[in-house]
Design an enzyme around this catalytic site. Sequence first.
Site, PDB file in Angstrom:
ATOM      1  N   ARG A 184     -16.924  15.104  79.339  1.00  0.00           N
ATOM      2  CA  ARG A 184     -18.087  15.300  80.205  1.00  0.00           C
ATOM      3  C   ARG A 184     -17.637  15.527  81.650  1.00  0.00           C
ATOM      4  O   ARG A 184     -16.696  14.877  82.122  1.00  0.00           O
ATOM      5  CB  ARG A 184     -19.003  14.070  80.184  1.00  0.00           C
ATOM      6  CG  ARG A 184     -19.891  13.933  78.954  1.00  0.00           C
ATOM      7  CD  ARG A 184     -20.980  14.992  78.888  1.00  0.00           C
ATOM      8  NE  ARG A 184     -21.848  14.873  77.740  1.00  0.00           N
ATOM      9  CZ  ARG A 184     -21.651  15.458  76.545  1.00  0.00           C
ATOM     10  NH1 ARG A 184     -20.608  16.240  76.345  1.00  0.00           N
ATOM     11  NH2 ARG A 184     -22.522  15.293  75.560  1.00  0.00           N
TER      12      ARG A 184
ATOM     13  N   GLU B 171     -23.897  21.878  85.010  1.00  0.00           N
ATOM     14  CA  GLU B 171     -23.985  22.732  83.816  1.00  0.00           C
ATOM     15  C   GLU B 171     -25.430  23.111  83.580  1.00  0.00           C
ATOM     16  O   GLU B 171     -26.304  22.239  83.675  1.00  0.00           O
ATOM     17  CB  GLU B 171     -23.458  21.979  82.584  1.00  0.00           C
ATOM     18  CG  GLU B 171     -21.979  21.717  82.635  1.00  0.00           C
ATOM     19  CD  GLU B 171     -21.464  21.074  81.343  1.00  0.00           C
ATOM     20  OE1 GLU B 171     -22.198  21.071  80.338  1.00  0.00           O
ATOM     21  OE2 GLU B 171     -20.341  20.580  81.367  1.00  0.00           O
TER      22      GLU B 171
ATOM     23  N   HIS C 257     -18.565  24.840  78.211  1.00  0.00           N
ATOM     24  CA  HIS C 257     -18.999  23.750  77.331  1.00  0.00           C
ATOM     25  C   HIS C 257     -19.220  24.248  75.885  1.00  0.00           C
ATOM     26  O   HIS C 257     -20.346  24.218  75.369  1.00  0.00           O
ATOM     27  CB  HIS C 257     -20.269  23.083  77.869  1.00  0.00           C
ATOM     28  CG  HIS C 257     -20.485  21.710  77.296  1.00  0.00           C
ATOM     29  ND1 HIS C 257     -20.999  20.659  78.012  1.00  0.00           N
ATOM     30  CD2 HIS C 257     -20.247  21.215  76.056  1.00  0.00           C
ATOM     31  CE1 HIS C 257     -21.072  19.586  77.252  1.00  0.00           C
ATOM     32  NE2 HIS C 257     -20.615  19.901  76.055  1.00  0.00           N
TER      33      HIS C 257
HETATM   34  C1  8YV Z   1     -22.393  20.094  72.108  1.00  0.00           C
HETATM   35  C2  8YV Z   1     -21.260  18.012  73.166  1.00  0.00           C
HETATM   36  O1  8YV Z   1     -22.229  21.445  72.256  1.00  0.00           O
HETATM   37  O2  8YV Z   1     -21.871  16.907  71.172  1.00  0.00           O
HETATM   38  C3  8YV Z   1     -21.630  16.816  72.355  1.00  0.00           C
HETATM   39  O3  8YV Z   1     -21.678  15.717  72.941  1.00  0.00           O
HETATM   40  O4  8YV Z   1     -20.934  17.866  74.269  1.00  0.00           O
HETATM   41  C4  8YV Z   1     -21.210  19.417  72.689  1.00  0.00           C
HETATM   42  O5  8YV Z   1     -20.132  19.544  71.838  1.00  0.00           O
HETATM   43  C5  8YV Z   1     -23.714  19.805  72.647  1.00  0.00           C
HETATM   44  O6  8YV Z   1     -23.910  18.515  73.029  1.00  0.00           O
HETATM   45  C6  8YV Z   1     -24.784  20.274  71.676  1.00  0.00           C
HETATM   46  O7  8YV Z   1     -26.040  19.752  71.974  1.00  0.00           O
END
Ligand code: 8YV
Length: 320
Positions: free
Chosen positions: A239, A268, A286
């Site tokens: 993150r 983001e 991301h």
């Molecule tokens: C996803 C992510 O693309 O799963 C997670 O926490 O950061 C990512 O891999 C995203 O969250 C999909 O909603």
Amino acid sequence: MSKPTLWVTRHLTDPVMERAHRDYHVLQTADDHVMSFSELIAASQEADAMLICHSEHFVGPMISRLSDRLKIVANHSVGVDHCDLNALRSKGISVTNTPDVLSDATAEIAMLLMLGASRRAYEGDNMVRSGIWKDWAPKMMNGFQITGKKLGIIGMGRVGQVVARRAKGFDMEVHYHNRKKLPDTVITSAIYHDSLESLLSTVDVVSLNCPATEENHNLINPETLAQMKAGSILVNTARGALVDEDALIEALNSGHIRAAGLDCFKNEPGGNPKLSELQQVFMLPHIGSATDDTRAAMGFRALDNLDQFFAGKTPQDLLN
Ligand code: 8YV
């Protein structure tokens, strides 16, 4: 029995939507945009459940304005820093996530970032693509070789463990910092550091693989960057909240940090224009879990949680 009504906030892949339509009365936006607080509140009035992505935030005063009809928020993500789990529980709303199924895809991106930053992938690609590659020389584009070097993983959870295994394919010596040392049955031949400073001052490449919490906001900051070895590399597939980007930019400019590979940013979508100015930063938008296989698995896991909830069972990934 009539199907529960499910608001799916983003347009998920075809196999996932087909299954959702089969088992739920599905509501969606026409154009796949990030839903605002007011849209989420309005949606909660017509839904028993919501299937959301990390782009939809369930935090702050909006939670008290959600309809009592809404009983469960199933995340299509493993990270849930966009949801206030306690406040949602107090409101009677269960929250689930999608662990495990995205570990391989995210570890692939960690390796891509590690290699991209170490071997100057952005600079090289740009050189060929823009036509400025006019010469070849033995000192041209020399990068950092990761084979046999020391990798430090911060957060030896599911993704961290896969990164460790992949890094061993590059003969890297794996070190890690975690809340607690893991048994050898979970992770073999990885060296545990009980302090972050000990890890940072030992390794050549640092990979962030921990969830973002209030406690580790700006975990990578001027002080911890100074603890990293001169010439080391930072990789972030976790993150953006974990990194003080101004401090990282300063460390990159001074050369103390040789390069960075980043899939996550404070801002983001969009990223940080000051990072974009730096050739030694290899960046992605991301996309850690963005593969066809993994997107399907994430959607199915979210639907599994919803199915379990509406069958009167405890969802396997219940978080609150
Ligand atoms: C996803 C992510 O693309 O799963 C997670 O926490 O950061 C990512 O891999 C995203 O969250 C999909 O909603």
